[in-house]
Design a protein around this motif. Sequence first.
Motif, PDB file in Angstrom:
ATOM      1  N   LEU A 136       0.787  -1.121  -0.162  1.00  0.00           N
ATOM      2  CA  LEU A 136       0.032  -0.044   0.265  1.00  0.00           C
ATOM      3  C   LEU A 136       1.063   1.093  -0.052  1.00  0.00           C
ATOM      4  N   ALA A 137       1.960   1.150   0.830  1.00  0.00           N
ATOM      5  CA  ALA A 137       2.954   1.937   0.715  1.00  0.00           C
ATOM      6  C   ALA A 137       3.752   2.173  -0.011  1.00  0.00           C
ATOM      7  N   THR A 138       3.911   1.681  -1.825  1.00  0.00           N
ATOM      8  CA  THR A 138       4.648   1.667  -2.879  1.00  0.00           C
ATOM      9  C   THR A 138       4.153   1.952  -3.611  1.00  0.00           C
ATOM     10  N   ASP A 139       2.753   1.113  -4.186  1.00  0.00           N
ATOM     11  CA  ASP A 139       2.178   1.038  -4.716  1.00  0.00           C
ATOM     12  C   ASP A 139       0.777   1.640  -5.424  1.00  0.00           C
ATOM     13  N   GLY A 140       0.633   2.610  -5.633  1.00  0.00           N
ATOM     14  CA  GLY A 140      -0.827   3.605  -6.053  1.00  0.00           C
ATOM     15  C   GLY A 140      -1.566   3.228  -6.162  1.00  0.00           C
ATOM     16  N   ARG A 141      -1.263   2.235  -6.875  1.00  0.00           N
ATOM     17  CA  ARG A 141      -3.078   1.758  -7.540  1.00  0.00           C
ATOM     18  C   ARG A 141      -3.982   1.074  -6.975  1.00  0.00           C
ATOM     19  N   TYR A 142      -3.206   0.509  -5.440  1.00  0.00           N
ATOM     20  CA  TYR A 142      -4.175  -0.130  -4.450  1.00  0.00           C
ATOM     21  C   TYR A 142      -5.176   1.169  -3.247  1.00  0.00           C
ATOM     22  N   LEU A 143      -4.695   1.923  -3.206  1.00  0.00           N
ATOM     23  CA  LEU A 143      -5.449   2.666  -2.342  1.00  0.00           C
ATOM     24  C   LEU A 143      -6.008   3.785  -3.071  1.00  0.00           C
ATOM     25  N   ASN A 144      -5.625   4.310  -4.281  1.00  0.00           N
ATOM     26  CA  ASN A 144      -5.879   4.701  -5.870  1.00  0.00           C
ATOM     27  C   ASN A 144      -7.697   4.296  -5.961  1.00  0.00           C
TER      28      ASN A 144
END
Length: 280
Positions: free
Chosen positions: A143-151
């Motif tokens: 979640l802290a590195t790959d922005g796709r999930y939080l987006n």
Amino acid sequence: MGAISLLATACSGQFWANALTPRWGYERHADIAYGDLERQTLDVYVPNEHAAGAPVVVFFYGGSWQSGDKNGYRFVGQALASRGFIAVLPDYRLYPETTFPGFVEDGARAVAWAQNHAVDYGGDPTHLFVSGHSAGAHIAAMLATDGRYLNAAGSSITDLAGFVGMAGPYDFLPIRDPVLQEIFAPRSSWPESQPIEFVDGDEPPMLLMHGAADTTVYPKNSRNMAARMNDVGGTVELEIYPKTSHIGLVAPLAAPLRSTGSELDDFAAFVKKVVSDSPR
């Protein structure tokens, strides 16, 4: 039996850690839904006394992405609440109900819920931290590195104040365990599951904690992650604890074992430093 030996096995360790966890000093709001599925629920631990706009820490437990239950981690919720933090402990889907990235997607929904509801519990959504132990640290790191999930969940990496990883697998290719191969299938997508592959300098500050004697998730995971963060100019602190095992790293979060290690102190100091350095 030594203090750390008390937590040598996950089941007995969690039983005693939770049995000896104080029931005072905080309020636990249990089984709050952040999604429609059975395991998409979370608990919120609110200190009885905390400063207005307290930091919020979303903590994901471990279990090889195959086991675990938030009810077994009351000791973590109490530990974080004892330092004045609003602690959010989610359940998430496990294998075989789901495979990667299902549990990361659940994590993103839980973080978005925490951001949207922080003020309801006296927390500050601009001081939102993600954390976890073992497989839970992997979820938080994704979640802290790959922005796709939080987006996709309606949030963003830029909304995170920091990440605290305890014994996390961030760089664990090749995958040799047959069950883990199924969890992260297909092989061609394995790189998509490695947090280190997404570090580009836009990550929130990180504290990476690891036991030097960890033979479950090797310390090189945290060392490599810290090196990558440094390479891209990120903010990272690496703490390697001598003679500390995989379970031993999280043991000092349990109230009766706090004198056996500095892990909770280091965790709390990092959160407070980030909040102090970056008021919003």
